[in-house]
Motif scaffolding. Structure first.
Motif, mmCIF file in Angstrom:
data_model
loop_
_atom_site.group_PDB
_atom_site.id
_atom_site.type_symbol
_atom_site.label_atom_id
_atom_site.label_comp_id
_atom_site.label_asym_id
_atom_site.label_seq_id
_atom_site.Cartn_x
_atom_site.Cartn_y
_atom_site.Cartn_z
ATOM 1 N N ALA A 24 -17.108 14.180 -22.696
ATOM 2 C CA ALA A 24 -16.505 15.266 -23.452
ATOM 3 C C ALA A 24 -15.611 16.118 -22.558
ATOM 4 C CB ALA A 24 -17.594 16.148 -24.072
ATOM 5 N N HIS A 25 -14.589 16.736 -23.174
ATOM 6 C CA HIS A 25 -13.776 17.699 -22.446
ATOM 7 C C HIS A 25 -13.185 18.731 -23.401
ATOM 8 C CE1 HIS A 25 -10.716 14.553 -23.378
ATOM 9 N NE2 HIS A 25 -9.966 15.601 -23.637
ATOM 10 N N SER A 26 -12.866 19.894 -22.853
ATOM 11 C CA SER A 26 -12.253 20.998 -23.583
ATOM 12 C C SER A 26 -11.798 22.029 -22.549
ATOM 13 C CB SER A 26 -13.255 21.635 -24.563
ATOM 14 O OG SER A 26 -14.342 22.207 -23.850
ATOM 15 N N LEU A 29 -16.559 24.805 -21.764
ATOM 16 C CA LEU A 29 -17.758 24.160 -22.306
ATOM 17 C C LEU A 29 -19.014 24.831 -21.793
ATOM 18 C CD1 LEU A 29 -19.390 22.009 -20.219
ATOM 19 C CD2 LEU A 29 -17.287 20.752 -20.518
ATOM 20 N N LEU A 40 -18.270 23.083 -27.044
ATOM 21 C CA LEU A 40 -16.923 22.908 -26.492
ATOM 22 C C LEU A 40 -15.937 23.763 -27.275
ATOM 23 C CD1 LEU A 40 -18.014 19.504 -26.861
ATOM 24 C CD2 LEU A 40 -16.732 19.779 -24.772
ATOM 25 N N ASP A 41 -15.017 24.415 -26.568
ATOM 26 C CA ASP A 41 -14.040 25.275 -27.233
ATOM 27 C C ASP A 41 -12.674 25.104 -26.576
ATOM 28 O OD1 ASP A 41 -13.257 27.190 -29.130
ATOM 29 O OD2 ASP A 41 -13.451 28.792 -27.651
ATOM 30 N N ALA A 44 -11.145 20.536 -28.020
ATOM 31 C CA ALA A 44 -12.395 19.830 -27.744
ATOM 32 C C ALA A 44 -12.305 18.360 -28.143
ATOM 33 C CB ALA A 44 -13.541 20.503 -28.491
ATOM 34 N N SER A 57 -12.817 23.218 -31.775
ATOM 35 C CA SER A 57 -14.133 23.491 -31.191
ATOM 36 C C SER A 57 -15.164 22.538 -31.790
ATOM 37 C CB SER A 57 -14.563 24.948 -31.414
ATOM 38 O OG SER A 57 -14.695 25.217 -32.783
ATOM 39 N N THR A 69 -18.038 21.305 -36.356
ATOM 40 C CA THR A 69 -16.738 21.692 -35.821
ATOM 41 C C THR A 69 -16.386 23.088 -36.293
ATOM 42 O OG1 THR A 69 -15.540 20.735 -37.683
ATOM 43 C CG2 THR A 69 -15.932 19.310 -35.778
#
Length: 84
Positions: A24-26, A29, A40-41, A44, A57, A69
């Motif tokens: 995951a990435h954002s 987090l 995650l924001d 995301a 998000s 979400t």
């Protein structure tokens, strides 16, 4: 509780005993191992096995592989069938 900010902030998580991992990435987090959740924001993105989720998000529940979400923007979910 682990908080990470970045361009992007990223995490790879494998549940004990599981064969596959979650990536995951954002922009920001929060990983809460005791609550089995990943928040995650900011652009995301979560990918696991044959599923990918993108939204502004995402709140991902690691214990049962479900997610929520945010209400802003579009949500994109891509699921690929299992190979025969």
């Amino acid at each position: 509780k682990i908080e990470v900010t970045g361009e992007p902030a990223s995490i790879i998580y494998r549940r004990p005993g599981a064969d596959e991992s979650l990536s995951a990435h954002s922009h920001f987090l929060i990983f809460e191992p005791g609550k089995d959740r990943l928040d995650l924001d900011g652009k995301a993105y979560v990918e696991r096995a044959r599923q990918a989720i993108a939204s502004e998000s995402i709140l991902y529940f690691l214990d049962d592989d479900t997610f929520k979400t945010g209400s802003k923007g579009r949500v994109r979910v891509v699921t690929q069938p299992e190979p025969d």
